[in-house]
Design an enzyme around this catalytic site. Structure first.
Site, PDB file in Angstrom:
ATOM      1  N   HIS A  37       0.845  -1.195   0.000  1.00 42.56           N
ATOM      2  CA  HIS A  37       0.000   0.000   0.000  1.00 42.56           C
ATOM      3  C   HIS A  37       0.882   1.248   0.000  1.00 42.56           C
ATOM      4  O   HIS A  37       2.089   1.167   0.216  1.00 42.56           O
ATOM      5  CB  HIS A  37      -0.906   0.015   1.233  1.00 42.56           C
ATOM      6  CG  HIS A  37      -0.147   0.205   2.512  1.00 42.56           C
ATOM      7  ND1 HIS A  37       0.621  -0.798   3.076  1.00 42.56           N
ATOM      8  CD2 HIS A  37       0.000   1.295   3.322  1.00 42.56           C
ATOM      9  CE1 HIS A  37       1.184  -0.344   4.176  1.00 42.56           C
ATOM     10  NE2 HIS A  37       0.840   0.925   4.345  1.00 42.56           N
ATOM     11  N   ASP A  56       0.704   5.283   1.886  1.00 46.09           N
ATOM     12  CA  ASP A  56       0.019   5.962   2.987  1.00 46.09           C
ATOM     13  C   ASP A  56      -0.796   7.139   2.457  1.00 46.09           C
ATOM     14  O   ASP A  56      -0.327   7.903   1.607  1.00 46.09           O
ATOM     15  CB  ASP A  56       1.029   6.467   4.020  1.00 46.09           C
ATOM     16  CG  ASP A  56       1.651   5.329   4.814  1.00 46.09           C
ATOM     17  OD1 ASP A  56       1.187   4.186   4.674  1.00 46.09           O
ATOM     18  OD2 ASP A  56       2.613   5.581   5.565  1.00 46.09           O
ATOM     19  N   HIS A  99       4.765   0.125   0.001  1.00 41.10           N
ATOM     20  CA  HIS A  99       5.513  -0.641   1.000  1.00 41.10           C
ATOM     21  C   HIS A  99       4.592  -1.681   1.644  1.00 41.10           C
ATOM     22  O   HIS A  99       3.377  -1.650   1.446  1.00 41.10           O
ATOM     23  CB  HIS A  99       6.126   0.278   2.065  1.00 41.10           C
ATOM     24  CG  HIS A  99       5.138   1.198   2.729  1.00 41.10           C
ATOM     25  ND1 HIS A  99       4.627   2.330   2.109  1.00 41.10           N
ATOM     26  CD2 HIS A  99       4.564   1.170   3.959  1.00 41.10           C
ATOM     27  CE1 HIS A  99       3.798   2.955   2.924  1.00 41.10           C
ATOM     28  NE2 HIS A  99       3.727   2.267   4.046  1.00 41.10           N
ATOM     29  N   ARG A 148       5.947  -8.768  15.867  1.00 45.16           N
ATOM     30  CA  ARG A 148       6.585  -7.480  15.585  1.00 45.16           C
ATOM     31  C   ARG A 148       5.671  -6.360  16.071  1.00 45.16           C
ATOM     32  O   ARG A 148       4.444  -6.448  15.939  1.00 45.16           O
ATOM     33  CB  ARG A 148       6.837  -7.341  14.085  1.00 45.16           C
ATOM     34  CG  ARG A 148       7.424  -5.996  13.642  1.00 45.16           C
ATOM     35  CD  ARG A 148       7.601  -5.981  12.129  1.00 45.16           C
ATOM     36  NE  ARG A 148       8.241  -4.763  11.653  1.00 45.16           N
ATOM     37  CZ  ARG A 148       7.577  -3.685  11.252  1.00 45.16           C
ATOM     38  NH1 ARG A 148       6.253  -3.672  11.264  1.00 45.16           N
ATOM     39  NH2 ARG A 148       8.225  -2.608  10.837  1.00 45.16           N
TER      40      ARG A 148
END
Length: 374
Positions: free
Chosen positions: A252, A254, A308, A318
């Site tokens: 995607h 941002d 990204h 994570r």
């Protein structure tokens, strides 16, 4: 004596095994029900790993992002300050991503942010989805997980998050934490400290990027990117047994002006550079900064909003926290100069189009919808 040692050895192993089982049980009860909810997708694609294409390739080379020392803006000479600003602008054009050190956010705040974030995500899943996790009093829909309408496994994100508008932090968004429930006062204080310092950093970087465009008018950002229009997102990526089939966060861009990310050292962030996916090597001293769609449109394509993703991990969880610099919904986004490659649009219109595309297609289409040539 020998038998006593054997008994003690067995006891210690049993305690260790039980501790591991308890930890796994707690983690399991806090994890969203990914496999149960998306079981039809897994059955449909159970024998197909991620396809190697320009958008989903799993062939990765690890790289360090451009590293910029912001200490030069304070302690450097006039030439060093200008070199620092130029490096920020060049990285935003060529990479769309860079990392900063000496950014002004203390190690203590970052470590506390991680510690408090882990506590929240360790809460049972049923509590988290009620938008009342640890009595945080967040807006409805703040807790999110998975993907809304995935049509295939590559559109499924194996992650959960708390999407927190700045006005929700400590109930009212004020700097006074007296209204916080004692159970979550540390979280309130830590999130607020992080938010205040990272928003100052975002504003500083934005001013530099505008300056390096040769544009002296800063009032747009001052008038439209206010504390109550921005938000934080606390992310957790649970261990994923289906890691070869799904992403931690699907590819995607941002939908904001600027994102500042604090991540742990597990790694997993990847971005597209020169048509190839590269893996970002974690730097414990750095924050990651990336350009969003709105800055690409506002800069008329000078700064680059880059695709990204986060890859899933079969063993390790994570954590990350992101700050998103956003305007109000009625803010009009238009190029700072003409001729513009994008038509004018409001941020509210952009978000609505993104939501509509995700619902219909399972993924975001983004800025290409707003090209004038379309």
């Amino acid at each position: 004596m020998a038998s006593a040692k054997v008994v003690e050895h067995i006891r210690k192993n049993a305690v260790k095994k039980q501790t591991t089982m308890d930890r796994n049980a707690n983690r399991s009860s806090s994890d969203p029900p990914f496999e149960e909810t998306y079981k039809n997708l897994f059955l449909k694609h159970s024998i197909k790993p991620l396809i190697t294409t320009p958008t989903t390739t799993t062939t990765i080379e690890e790289h360090d992002l451009p590293l910029i020392d912001l200490g030069q803006l304070v302690a450097g000479t006039a030439k060093e300050r200008e070199q620092c600003k130029t490096a920020i602008a060049e990285a935003s054009r060529e990479w769309g991503f860079f990392q900063v050190v000496n950014h002004g956010i203390s190690r203590h705040i970052l470590e506390e942010m991680t510690k408090e974030q882990v506590k929240v995500f360790r809460e049972p899943f049923n509590k988290k989805k009620e938008d009342n996790c640890m009595n945080l009093r967040l807006s409805p829909g703040s807790y999110r997980w998975g993907s809304p309408t995935p049509n295939c496994l590559t559109q499924l994100s194996w992650s959960e998050a708390f999407h927190i508008p700045m006005t929700d932090i400590c109930n009212t968004g004020s700097t006074n934490i007296d209204n916080c429930n004692p159970q979550v006062s540390n979280l309130c204080l830590t999130v607020k400290q992080f938010a205040i310092t990272v928003s100052e950093l975002a504003n500083k970087l934005t001013n530099i990027l505008v300056e390096k465009l040769g544009h002296e008018e800063l009032t747009f950002f001052e008038d439209n990117c206010l504390p109550n229009t921005c938000y934080l997102r606390m992310n957790r990526y649970p261990p994923c047994p289906k890691y070869s089939h799904v992403f931690g966060l699907m590819p995607h861009t941002d939908s904001d002006f600027l994102t500042i990310l604090y991540q742990d050292q597990v790694g997993g962030l990847q971005l597209v550079k020169d048509g190839k996916w590269i893996s970002v090597k974690p730097n414990p001293e750095a924050l990651i900064v990336n350009i969003g769609d709105l800055f690409q449109a506002w800069s008329n394509g000078v700064y680059n909003s880059v695709v990204h993703r986060v890859v899933a991990n079969p063993r390790l969880e994570r954590f990350s926290t992101a700050y998103f610099l956003c305007p109000s919904g009625d803010a009009i986004i238009q190029s700072f100069k003409e001729p513009s490659i994008y038509r004018k649009f409001s941020f509210g219109e952009y978000r609505q189009q993104v939501q509509q595309d995700v619902k219909e297609y399972g993924y975001k289409i983004g800025l290409s919808r707003f090209l004038i040539c379309n």
